[in-house]
Design a protein around this motif. Structure first.
Motif, mmCIF file in Angstrom:
data_model
loop_
_atom_site.group_PDB
_atom_site.id
_atom_site.type_symbol
_atom_site.label_atom_id
_atom_site.label_comp_id
_atom_site.label_asym_id
_atom_site.label_seq_id
_atom_site.Cartn_x
_atom_site.Cartn_y
_atom_site.Cartn_z
ATOM 1 N N ALA A 177 -7.728 -33.241 0.921
ATOM 2 C CA ALA A 177 -9.077 -32.880 0.500
ATOM 3 C C ALA A 177 -9.227 -32.906 -1.017
ATOM 4 N N VAL A 178 -8.219 -32.377 -1.713
ATOM 5 C CA VAL A 178 -8.268 -32.399 -3.173
ATOM 6 C C VAL A 178 -8.255 -33.836 -3.680
ATOM 7 N N LEU A 179 -7.455 -34.684 -3.043
ATOM 8 C CA LEU A 179 -7.342 -36.065 -3.488
ATOM 9 C C LEU A 179 -8.667 -36.802 -3.417
ATOM 10 N N ILE A 180 -9.452 -36.524 -2.376
ATOM 11 C CA ILE A 180 -10.722 -37.239 -2.232
ATOM 12 C C ILE A 180 -11.919 -36.404 -2.672
ATOM 13 N N GLY A 181 -11.665 -35.179 -3.139
ATOM 14 C CA GLY A 181 -12.766 -34.356 -3.632
ATOM 15 C C GLY A 181 -13.596 -33.724 -2.545
ATOM 16 N N ASP A 182 -12.993 -33.438 -1.390
ATOM 17 C CA ASP A 182 -13.717 -32.789 -0.294
ATOM 18 C C ASP A 182 -13.587 -31.282 -0.472
ATOM 19 N N HIS A 183 -14.530 -30.695 -1.207
ATOM 20 C CA HIS A 183 -14.454 -29.275 -1.550
ATOM 21 C C HIS A 183 -14.585 -28.394 -0.317
ATOM 22 N N GLU A 184 -15.331 -28.868 0.662
ATOM 23 C CA GLU A 184 -15.516 -28.085 1.883
ATOM 24 C C GLU A 184 -14.198 -27.897 2.618
ATOM 25 N N VAL A 185 -13.456 -28.979 2.786
ATOM 26 C CA VAL A 185 -12.175 -28.890 3.472
ATOM 27 C C VAL A 185 -11.188 -28.070 2.648
ATOM 28 N N THR A 186 -11.196 -28.243 1.332
ATOM 29 C CA THR A 186 -10.307 -27.465 0.476
ATOM 30 C C THR A 186 -10.563 -25.989 0.648
ATOM 31 N N GLN A 187 -11.829 -25.614 0.634
ATOM 32 C CA GLN A 187 -12.194 -24.208 0.762
ATOM 33 C C GLN A 187 -11.793 -23.662 2.127
ATOM 34 N N ALA A 188 -11.999 -24.436 3.157
ATOM 35 C CA ALA A 188 -11.656 -23.980 4.503
ATOM 36 C C ALA A 188 -10.147 -23.873 4.683
ATOM 37 N N ALA A 189 -9.400 -24.758 4.046
ATOM 38 C CA ALA A 189 -7.957 -24.788 4.265
ATOM 39 C C ALA A 189 -7.210 -23.735 3.462
ATOM 40 N N LEU A 190 -7.614 -23.505 2.205
ATOM 41 C CA LEU A 190 -6.850 -22.583 1.370
ATOM 42 C C LEU A 190 -7.647 -21.372 0.906
ATOM 43 N N LEU B 290 -11.950 -46.048 -15.720
ATOM 44 C CA LEU B 290 -12.750 -45.224 -16.634
ATOM 45 C C LEU B 290 -14.224 -45.587 -16.581
ATOM 46 N N ASP B 291 -14.546 -46.676 -15.913
ATOM 47 C CA ASP B 291 -15.933 -47.089 -15.772
ATOM 48 C C ASP B 291 -16.514 -46.441 -14.526
ATOM 49 N N PRO B 292 -17.565 -45.600 -14.658
ATOM 50 C CA PRO B 292 -18.141 -44.930 -13.495
ATOM 51 C C PRO B 292 -18.604 -45.900 -12.424
ATOM 52 N N ALA B 293 -18.870 -47.143 -12.802
ATOM 53 C CA ALA B 293 -19.339 -48.117 -11.803
ATOM 54 C C ALA B 293 -18.223 -48.564 -10.874
ATOM 55 N N ASN B 294 -16.970 -48.288 -11.259
ATOM 56 C CA ASN B 294 -15.838 -48.694 -10.431
ATOM 57 C C ASN B 294 -15.314 -47.518 -9.619
ATOM 58 N N GLY B 295 -14.776 -47.787 -8.454
ATOM 59 C CA GLY B 295 -14.102 -46.764 -7.665
ATOM 60 C C GLY B 295 -15.040 -45.879 -6.898
ATOM 61 N N ASP B 296 -14.457 -44.764 -6.411
ATOM 62 C CA ASP B 296 -15.202 -43.817 -5.590
ATOM 63 C C ASP B 296 -16.167 -43.021 -6.445
ATOM 64 N N SER B 297 -17.153 -42.437 -5.772
ATOM 65 C CA SER B 297 -18.139 -41.628 -6.486
ATOM 66 C C SER B 297 -17.721 -40.179 -6.557
ATOM 67 N N ASN B 298 -16.618 -39.828 -5.914
ATOM 68 C CA ASN B 298 -16.152 -38.452 -5.972
ATOM 69 C C ASN B 298 -14.645 -38.456 -5.831
ATOM 70 N N GLY B 299 -14.095 -37.250 -5.716
ATOM 71 C CA GLY B 299 -12.675 -37.156 -5.487
ATOM 72 C C GLY B 299 -11.884 -37.026 -6.763
ATOM 73 N N MET B 300 -10.595 -36.842 -6.545
ATOM 74 C CA MET B 300 -9.689 -36.615 -7.649
ATOM 75 C C MET B 300 -9.641 -37.808 -8.598
ATOM 76 N N LEU C 218 4.073 -32.136 -1.056
ATOM 77 C CA LEU C 218 3.316 -32.880 -2.062
ATOM 78 C C LEU C 218 2.253 -32.018 -2.736
ATOM 79 N N VAL C 219 1.759 -31.008 -2.010
ATOM 80 C CA VAL C 219 0.752 -30.117 -2.604
ATOM 81 C C VAL C 219 1.311 -29.431 -3.836
ATOM 82 N N ALA C 220 2.627 -29.141 -3.817
ATOM 83 C CA ALA C 220 3.237 -28.498 -4.976
ATOM 84 C C ALA C 220 3.137 -29.373 -6.214
ATOM 85 N N CYS C 221 3.160 -30.698 -6.011
ATOM 86 C CA CYS C 221 3.030 -31.613 -7.151
ATOM 87 C C CYS C 221 1.630 -31.562 -7.754
ATOM 88 N N LEU C 222 0.642 -31.078 -6.987
ATOM 89 C CA LEU C 222 -0.697 -30.845 -7.509
ATOM 90 C C LEU C 222 -0.797 -29.475 -8.180
#
Length: 882
Positions: free
Chosen positions: A484-497, A623-633, A531-535
């Motif tokens: 969830a943290v990797l993809i920026g899913d705040h809802e799942v993060t909140q529910a899980a931890l 670094l260009d906002p036009a590239n990649g995902d619109s959310n997430g880590m 792996l979460v510890a690495c975060l």
């Protein structure tokens, strides 16, 4: 290890490389020379020619490969040579030009006299070598047509003072009378190194030794031994590939005993003669069978049982009947010690069965851990998959199929996963197996899509496990929150931890510290949870734990052959290396992660690449906002990286925007890192209220964290806002604290801002000390923008730039000079590495030394330093014509 274009880099051959370096030096000194690299098929002649062509950087290189189908076509190879030098044809004397154009089909008419063609070609090569030495590489010379062979030999004997080098590869006896470089077998150690490079998974030491011995030092045989073979087929020797005998017709005269002994040898993966003798006794195979196989030159029996060819073993196994295979595996099981090799015994037992056998299946599952120690996850997966096949009990079959699929997925064997998931879906599973199957499907989906749906499914599977398998539930929750943290899913993060990461830093810091301490011990068998510890570690600014965790997890993943996990772990470790200033190491890790992600069909992770580029002072697509995902880590990392880049370049308003976006985003990732960037950018932009608010948040986090890294960053940020009477003590505190931890880049930043402050206070002499230290460290690590910023401040103090005289340039070693010249031409580190057959990490290392010796900050200044060092008549780059 492969190069960028997928070819295997040269292994060993040091004496041959030295001889070829002398050969090139001869041509460079304006004396023509020729050399024939002679050796058997597959011995590595082409690899050596390729290496020589790549390292002939000051030569114009022309490549010709003779083709067997054109041996009877007059002048076919000569046509290739002349076509590559067609730009020189107009400069020839008319009769020479006419002869060559007729010979290669550009002009109608009868074929010219061979002597005339030779003289004309010599004139062509001489003209082509007037501006720079010429290297002509002719591969597969044994396939040269008669005219071309005559011309090549003619040239080789008449080059004279022309700076032309003719390099041939020949596996026959052609081109007589020319100097030769015989190419023999690779040394065993080099053959093993080559095997390690072509493999992308662990392999049992004994199996590897057997492959090396069977290849007999022939590099092609080493590669062909594993080409098209999955990790499970190699790992631990637990699977023999049935190649259906393609390309290997066995002698028809073998008697029954000899044929059975041959199959027995094929089914025994280690080439262990003692085991083979014991198994042969089990089958009552008479001694003459061995003599018959040796007489037929199929197998040799010595310290190892060695087949005549790298694929013969699998061909023999593929041609055998199922009944004979079962028979020999039963004999091998009886010949294997259950105390010392229980996994191998169970494997052979399983292949001797006609139907399911729960006792054998239990033994396979029990010994899967031993198999993993031999050959990594793929070996364990092979035993678990066979255990599922041997299971009579439906529930056990489903459970083992799930376990095998999980191991195969982590090892990167997608084709096996699909088959095993289908097996699991057909079985009668209990609630625990259903929850585990759901978790595995979600894991596979997340690894391949990084989708919110897959992250939510991971959380759902954790909820299911809480009721039916509590011991696995916590690890499942940690895996869900990592996704969830990797993809920026705040809802799942909140529910899980819950409060651990989402109810503010103060509420979550102690649970996060506890999580960091217990993740490794409580989840020893669950690398996804670890792996979460690495975060968590970098979020707490705990650089020591971050170092230990990432180093340990990387070693574990590499040792196990966990190819699906490796991109995650490599990315975490690369981020750590960036903060310690080891940019070359970080680049190597980023490239490895990208290559593995591509090979396993998983999306790339741009996080470390973006941060590394930013600290180097370079733009990056992420670094260009036009590239990649619109959310997430990835976006948070991109925003943080852009803030670093803009602060380095002095584009402070842009840095404010990027850092503000990073700290205002949802989720915990990089809040502290971005707050430090925001303070500096806001102070430099005159947005003091913004800087003060960011400092308050940063200071709270730093105190709660309590690490030298956190407190050092807070002190540096506090100094930027402090008045003249207090600023210096905060700068000194920042340098002192950051000097006691691993984050070299932040120590350099603290010295830089301290020097800038001292200079602005009019204390120029005092300012030079931290500025010189900052400039040196930034230059050595390759932080170009910050190094330039430090040099600009140094010049403002009155420090004169060191004169870049010829003596300074002469401090460079030949390799440093070569690398610097290529970098000056605009070639990237991977391109330079490919040309020189070294690693990108080695290129980066030498460039840092070049920057330090020449007192420059980046490759953009190389043209100022190296411009006068080149011969004005020397072309800027090496053109290769094929």
């Amino acid at each position: 290890m492969t190069t960028i274009d997928g070819t295997i880099s040269l292994v060993g051959r040091r004496p041959e490389q030295a001889r070829l370096a002398e050969f090139l030096a001869t041509a460079r000194s304006e004396r023509g020379c020729a050399l024939v690299v002679r050796g058997a098929a597959g011995i590595g002649k082409t690899a050596l020619l390729d290496h020589t062509a790549r390292t002939a950087l000051d030569h114009r290189v022309v490549r010709v490969t003779a083709v067997a189908q054109e041996t009877d076509v007059p002048c076919s190879a000569l046509c290739l040579l002349c076509s590559a030098l067609a730009d020189q044809l107009p400069r020839l004397q008319p009769h020479h030009r006419h002869a060559l154009e007729t010979a290669i089909g550009l002009r109608p008419g009868p074929q010219p006299d061979r002597m005339l063609a030779g003289v004309a070609t010599l004139a062509l090569l001489t003209l082509a070598a007037q501006t720079r030495p010429l290297l002509c590489v002719v591969d597969d010379a044994q396939e040269l047509d008669e005219v071309s062979a005559f011309v090549m030999t003619f040239l080789a004997h008449r080059l004279g003072a022309a700076p032309v080098a003719l390099l041939f590869a020949d596996r026959g006896n052609g081109l007589p009378g020319l100097p030769e470089l015989p190419l023999g077998a690779l040394a065993p150690a080099d053959a093993r190194l080559l095997l390690d490079r072509v493999l992308d998974a662990p392999i049992d030491h004994e199996v590897a030794e057997r492959i090396v011995i069977e290849a007999r030092g022939n590099p092609r045989a080493v590669v062909e031994s594993v080409r098209g073979t999955s990790a499970a087929e190699l790992a631990g020797g637990y699977r023999v590939v049935a190649a259906n005998g393609a390309g290997h017709e066995l002698p028809a005269g073998l008697d029954r005993d000899a044929a059975l002994l041959l199959l027995l040898a094929a089914a025994e993966p280690l080439g262990d003669p003692a085991r083979l003798r014991r198994a042969a006794d089990q089958l009552d195979i008479a001694p003459p069978a061995q003599q018959q196989l040796e007489s037929a030159q199929l197998v040799s029996f010595g310290n190892r049982v060695v087949f005549a060819g790298p694929r013969l073993r699998s061909s023999v196994y593929g041609q055998a009947s199922a009944a004979d295979r079962r028979r020999v595996h039963g004999a091998l099981a009886a010949a294997t010690d259950p105390a010392t090799e229980p996994d191998r015994r169970a494997w052979h037992l399983a292949h001797s069965l006609l139907g399911p056998d729960d006792a054998v299946a239990d033994e396979l599952e029990r010994t899967a851990g031993i198999a993993s120690d031999r050959g990594g996850l793929a070996a364990a997966a092979a035993l678990l998959e066979r255990a599922a096949v041997c299971s009579a009990d439906p529930g056990r079959r489903v459970r083992r199929a799930i376990m095998a699929a999980d191991h195969h997925h982590t090892a990167g064997a997608g084709e096996s996963v699909t088959r095993l998931l289908a097996t699991a879906a057909l079985g009668d599973a209990d609630a625990r197996c259903r929850a585990r199957l759901t978790r595995l499907r979600a894991r596979i989906a997340f690894d391949h899509t990084r989708s919110h749906a897959a992250a939510a499914q991971l959380l759902a599977s954790a909820d299911d496990l809480r009721t039916c398998d509590p011991s696995s539930a916590q690890g499942a929750y940690f895996e869900a929150v990592g996704a969830a943290v990797l993809i920026g899913d705040h809802e799942v993060t909140q529910a899980a931890l819950a409060q651990r990461c989402t109810d503010g830093y103060a509420a979550g810091v102690e649970p996060l510290k506890l999580t960091l301490k217990t993740l490794d011990t409580d989840h020893e068998d669950d690398p996804r949870a670890r792996l979460v510890a690495c975060l968590v570690a970098p979020e707490l600014w705990d650089d020591d734990t971050w170092h230990d965790l990432t180093r340990t997890e990387l070693a574990r993943a590499q040792s196990a052959g966990a190819r699906t996990l490796l991109p995650y772990v490599l990315t975490h470790r690369a981020l750590f290396e960036v903060h310690t200033g080891q940019f070359a190491v970080a680049q190597s890790l980023v490239e490895e992660a990208s290559a593995i992600a591509h090979a396993t069909g998983t999306p790339p992770l741009p996080h470390a690449a973006a941060v590394l580029a930013a600290w180097r002072g370079r733009p990056h697509p992420a670094l260009d906002p036009a590239n990649g995902d619109s959310n997430g880590m990835a976006v948070v990392f991109a925003r943080y990286a852009k803030a670093v880049l803009c602060n380095g370049l002095g584009a402070y308003p842009d840095a404010v925007t990027a850092a503000r976006q990073a700290v205002e985003g949802e989720g915990p990732a990089l809040q502290g890192w971005s707050l430090a960037e925001l303070v500096e950018a806001a102070v430099r932009s005159g947005e003091l209220d913004t800087a003060a608010a960011a400092l308050d948040r940063l200071s709270e986090r730093a105190v709660l964290s309590g690490t030298e890294w956190a407190l050092g960053l807070a002190a540096r940020s506090r100094a930027l806002l402090a008045g003249e009477s207090q600023a210096e003590q905060h700068y000194v505190e920042a340098i002192d604290r950051l000097g006691r931890c691993r984050v070299t880049v932040h120590l350099g930043r603290a010295r830089l801002v301290y020097g800038e402050w001292l200079r602005r206070q009019g204390r120029r002499a005092d300012a030079r000390v931290p500025l010189q230290a900052a400039h040196q460290s930034f230059t050595e690590m390759g932080a170009e923008a910050f190094a330039t910023r430090a040099m600009r401040e140094l010049l403002a103090t009155g420090e004169r730039a060191r004169r870049r005289v010829e003596e300074t340039r002469n401090q460079l070693t030949p390799q440093e000079t070569q690398i610097a010249a290529l970098a000056r031409e605009g070639r990237s580190n991977p391109e330079i590495a490919t040309l020189l057959s070294i690693s990108p990490r080695t290129v980066e290392y030498h460039l840092h030394k070049v920057f330090t010796k020449l007192r420059i900050a980046s490759r953009t200044e190389l043209h100022l330093v190296l411009g006068a060092a080149r011969d004005p008549a020397e072309p800027a780059r090496s053109h290769r014509v094929s």
